[in-house]
Each structure stands twice: as structure tokens, then as C-alpha cells.
Scaffold this active site. Structure first.
Site, PDB file in Angstrom:
ATOM      1  N   HIS A  49      11.140  -6.778  34.003  1.00 20.60           N
ATOM      2  CA  HIS A  49      11.634  -7.357  35.252  1.00 20.60           C
ATOM      3  C   HIS A  49      11.358  -8.857  35.301  1.00 20.60           C
ATOM      4  CE1 HIS A  49      11.949  -3.208  36.439  1.00 20.60           C
ATOM      5  NE2 HIS A  49      10.656  -3.033  36.314  1.00 20.60           N
ATOM      6  N   HIS A  70      14.774   0.332  37.929  1.00 21.07           N
ATOM      7  CA  HIS A  70      14.641   1.003  36.634  1.00 21.07           C
ATOM      8  C   HIS A  70      15.841   1.898  36.376  1.00 21.07           C
ATOM      9  CE1 HIS A  70      10.624   0.437  38.442  1.00 21.07           C
ATOM     10  NE2 HIS A  70      10.360  -0.101  37.272  1.00 21.07           N
TER      11      HIS A  70
END
Lengths: 299, 217
Positions: A57, A219
Site C-alpha cells: 500500500h 486488498h
């Protein structure tokens, strides 16, 4: 999917080495403990901020380590929570005697690992306040789910709480500001395509050309629904409506009965939120009903 | 109550070794189950964790009390697995180990107490209830079956076999459930029809215990 990649198993370690090489003036990397620490840490007398989560991320969280933001970050494997050893090492490395705030995004693994780390830190005499980030309105916060996920608000929270700590606020104040930010932040994600985790080497889900997934997680967790990719204007309306419908009144039991139109919803809501009407008016006008926003949306 | 059979340090080591082999052999299957309703890394993470457990135990020499071995295994899983499985299995094995203490061997009742402690640790940390489509749906029936078989006069070997059977049935029973905890819960109704990977690996680990006890004779 094309990527600049060596062995996927080395990805996190190599990227941390790169981060340290590029930004040695701002941070250092403890490769053994797999943590990123602000240069000059611990800062004596300052509340320290530690965050972390699965890698993938970026720039979360290592890229936000430095003056005025995080004191340390704990990167886990890709999309996998870091382990308590990392969080404890980070907590000890940055504790300047004023306590440490753990900023935890609401994912089952992150919550459990940070909980164990906070207990270990307490055993070592370090005061830790844990702040949970759960701003994603795509998930209903109920007994039947793991609760709303922590997403975009994390960045704002780390910036604002980081400034609070930097100016010398005490532990309770920094944690309190962080919690207020989370209570007043809401996010909604939309995906055009799936990501491809390096170890798996293939997309997490199939999303046909011409479709979008509304309410996607970071995700690849499934969203609320899929639909045809419309105009940016239409998409923005879906997202703003979703956010505005859940903004402000955190635990109202009446939200399901609220009108879906954002403007009427905001009117209803600002009356209901008597505890903080000034903020409600400000936030809803900037997010949903100001002429400036409508002008942008039309374009 | 038959107390002829006892569990010794070698049995616990054999259990953890069998568990390492089981999750490694079935890693792809666990990952496939996880890809359907989670994030597709359960087999990878469990394999990494139990491989580390094997290394940690190998560094301990021969004579380590069973409780100590389980605590070491639990700490190792917490430190290496990450995600939710690491803290859950780590806490479970640490609680089981603490329940056994420093005794050099233990009987079926003490094993049942240790498994109860493990289950309670999982529930404390994860707050999952039976029917939430989690590892609790395999471990819960396993602990009940173990105790029931012992109190019916079953031998230790019979009791752990009943526990392994109950865990496998419990894992299968997660298929029609809707997930209410963990990443699968985001799917809501779409989680129905898939076997829970956490319950599946839990059943593998209970079956590994049965194999270790059976091998002990």
C-alpha cells in the site's frame, strides 16, 4: 502483469533498503527488526506514533515516517499484517518517555497483532494508546462482519495526529485527536481492475472491461456490487452519496431510514447531530452541497 | 477412567512435526480455500510458521517439557506468521502450554484441559462464536469430542481420534455457513458454499495430534 521485480520473497526487504538509501536524512531502516524509524528517534518528551500493516500500500506506512508524521512504521509481508515483534521493536525504538500511539487499521490480523504488541509494551512499562481506523463505509459495521475497514482516513489521521504530537501534545490529547479524526472520516473505494500480488503473480479477481466494483477493499476484498462503468459524474455521485449517508452520525440506528439523496440527507443529519452541528454543516457543505463541488462534478 | 496412556515430550514434538508436514503438504489446498473467501495466503503463512516452529524446537535439544515446547511453538508462530492465524494459533498453543506447566508427561484429562485453554485463547482474541465460519468451528467440536470420549471410558488414542474426526466434520460443516468474522465476513452471503480455510488447517493440526499419539502406541 509487468512489474520490476526480483524474487517476490525479497520484495519487502529490498524495497525497505531502497527507502533507506533514498531518504537516509529522514529515516532509517532496521532490517533485522523489519521496521522503519524516524531519523533521530526517540525524540525525548514527544509522544511517538507507530503504525503498520501489510506491504503493498506504499507509501503507507514507511513513506510517512519523518518529522510531523510517524515515528516508526512496521511493514508486514505483502497484504499480511506485521507481527508483534516488529511493533514492539518499533515502540521501544521511538518511545521518548511520553508514550506511544499505535495507529491500527481495522483488519482482523492487524488488530490482533497490535493488541499483543501493546500488551508486551505495557509489560515493559511503555504507555501505549491504540487508535483504530475504520472509515470504509462499504462495509456495514455490525455483529456480522469484522466491521468497517481502515483505508484513506489513515493518511489524514497520521498527518494530523503527527502534527499534534510534534507540537508537544500529551499522549491522551494526541490519541483523542486521532480518534476524533477517525469518527469524522468516511471513505468509499471503487476499482477499475484487480491488483496482482507479487507472490501470487495473478490478479485476485476478474473484473471485466467496462465494469467497476463499487466499495472495493484495499486488498481486493469484494465491494457492495459491480456495475457498468458510467461517467465520472455518475460514479462520483454513488461515492459521495455512500460517504454522506454515513458521515457524522456514527452510531445512529436510524441511518437505514435516511433518504439517499445527499442534500436532503445532510439536512436531516445536521439536525440530528446536535452535539456537533457546526462541524456537520461545514463538512456536508464542502463534501456534498457547495456550488464549487457541483461545478466540479458537472465538468 | 483409563490413565494408562500418557502424553510425553516426544509426543508433543511429534505432533508439531506432523502439523508442519500436514500444513506444508496441504499448503496449496489451504491457499485455494483462502483465495475463494479470503486473500489466498493461508497455506503460505501457516507453512512459514510451522517451518519456523520446527527450527525453534530443533534448537532446544531433546529434553524440553511438553508445556514449554508448546509455549515456544506458540511464540514462534506469533513471531513468524502474521495475519490473523499467527496470533490465533500462537495464543492457542501458548495457552495450551501454560495449562500443562512444567510436567514431563500428562494424561488425557490434562490434554483436554490444554485444548480447552487453547480454544478459550482463540475465542478471547478473535471473539468468534460457533457458527461464525472460523477455526472455532473445528476446535470446538474437537475439544468436546475428546472430553466426551474420555468420560465414556475411551482410551487416549480413541479420544484423540474422536477429536480429529470431530474437527474434520466441523471443518466440513463450515461450507454452508455465512462468515461473520475475519476477512471472509466482508463477502456476506457470498461466503456461503466455501469451506473455511482456518477451520480446515485446524482440523489438519488436530489430526496431526492423533497421528502423534497413535505413533506413540
Amino acid at each position: 502483469m509487468k512489474k520490476f521485480l526480483n524474487d517476490p520473497a525479497d520484495l519487502v526487504r529490498e524495497s525497505l533498503a531502497g527507502l533507506a538509501a533514498a531518504h537516509g536524512d529522514i529515516l532509517r531502516v532496521d532490517a533485522e527488526a523489519q521496521i522503519v524509524v524516524r531519523a533521530g528517534a526517540p525524540v525525548q518528551g514527544k509522544v511517538a506514533l507507530v503504525s503498520g500493516g501489510g506491504s503493498g500500500h506504499e507509501p503507507l506506512h514507511g513513506g510517512f515516517v519523518g518529522l510531523g508524521m510517524l515515528d516508526a512504521a512496521c511493514p508486514g509481508e505483502v497484504f499480511t499484517s506485521p507481527v508483534p515483534d516488529q511493533m514492539l521493536a518499533a515502540t521501544k525504538a521511538v518511545d521518548g518517555g511520553a508514550g506511544v500511539v499505535h495507529i491500527v487499521k481495522n483488519y482482523t490480523g492487524d488488530v490482533m497483532n497490535f493488541k499483543l504488541a501493546a500488551e508486551d509494551a505495557a509489560d515493559e512499562g511503555i504507555g501505549v494508546e491504540s487508535v483504530l481506523v475504520d472509515d470504509d463505509v462499504a462495509v456495514q459495521d455490525s455483529l456480522y462482519t469484522a466491521g468497517r475497514r481502515g483505508v484513506g482516513a489513515t493518511v489524514l489521521l497520521e498527518k494530523i495526529a503527527g502534527a499534534s504530537a510534534e507540537r508537544g501534545d500529551d499522549l491522551a490529547t494526541v490519541a483523542g485527536i486521532a480518534r476524533r479524526i477517525n469518527e469524522r472520516a468516511r471513505s468509499f473505494g471503487v476499482a477499475l481492475s484487480s491488483c496482482t500480488p507479487p507472490a501470487a503473480g495473478k490478479p485476485i479477481f476478474d473484473l471485466p472491461d467496462g465494469e467497476v466494483e463499487l466499495g472495493i477493499g484495499i486488498h481486493g476484498e469484494p465491494g457492495r456490487r459491480r456495475e457498468a462503468l458510467g461517467s465520472a459524474h455518475d460514479l462520483a455521485k454513488v461515492m459521495v452519496d455512500a460517504v454522506a449517508a454515513r458521515a457524522c452520525c456514527r452510531s445512529s440506528t436510524a441511518w437505514a431510514a435516511r433518504p439517499r439523496s445527499s442534500s436532503t440527507c445532510c439536512t436531516t443529519r445536521s439536525r440530528r447531530c446536535c452535539a456537533r452541528p457546526a462541524w456537520c454543516r461545514r463538512a456536508t457543505s464542502s463534501a456534498a452541497t457547495s456550488p464549487r463541488w457541483r461545478w466540479r462534478a458537472r465538468r | 477412567m483409563p490413565t494408562d496412556a500418557v502424553v510425553r515430550d516426544q509426543t508433543v514434538i511429534a505432533w508439531l512435526t506432523a502439523a508442519e508436514a500436514a500444513v506444508s503438504d496441504r499448503a496449496d489446498y489451504l491457499t485455494q480455500l483462502d483465495a475463494a473467501i479470503g486473500d489466498g495466503d493461508h497455506g503460505i503463512n501457516m507453512t512459514r510458521g510451522f517451518a519456523a516452529v520446527g527450527k525453534a524446537l530443533a534448537g532446544q535439544g531433546d529434553q524440553i517439557p511438553p508445556g514449554r515446547a508448546l509455549i515456544l511453538a506458540g511464540k514462534t508462530l506469533v513471531s513468524t506468521v502474521g495475519g490473523a492465524s499467527g496470533p490465533l494459533w500462537g495464543s492457542a498453543l501458548r495457552a495450551a502450554g501454560r495449562s500443562l506447566g512444567d510436567a514431563e508427561s500428562f494424561d488425557g484429562e490434562q490434554l483436554a484441559d490444554a485444548l480447552d485453554a487453547a480454544l478459550n485463547a482463540v475465542v478471547d482474541l478473535g471473539a468468534a462464536a460457533p457458527g461464525d465460519k472460523t477455526m472455532v468451528d473445528a476446535l470446538g467440536p474437537a475439544t468436546e469430542a475428546l472430553r466426551a470420549r474420555l468420560s465414556n471410558g475411551g482410551s487416549l488414542a480413541e479420544a484423540v481420534d474422536a477429536a480429529a474426526e470431530a474437527a474434520e466434520q466441523g471443518a466440513l460443516a463450515t461450507v454452508p455457513m455465512q462468515a461473520r468474522k475475519g476477512r471472509a465476513s466482508y463477502l456476506g452471503e457470498r461466503s456461503i458454499g466455501h469451506q473455511d480455510p482456518g477451520a480446515t488447517s485446524a482440523a489438519l493440526i488436530v489430526r496431526a495430534l492423533q497421528q502423534a499419539v497413535a505413533a506413540e502406541g
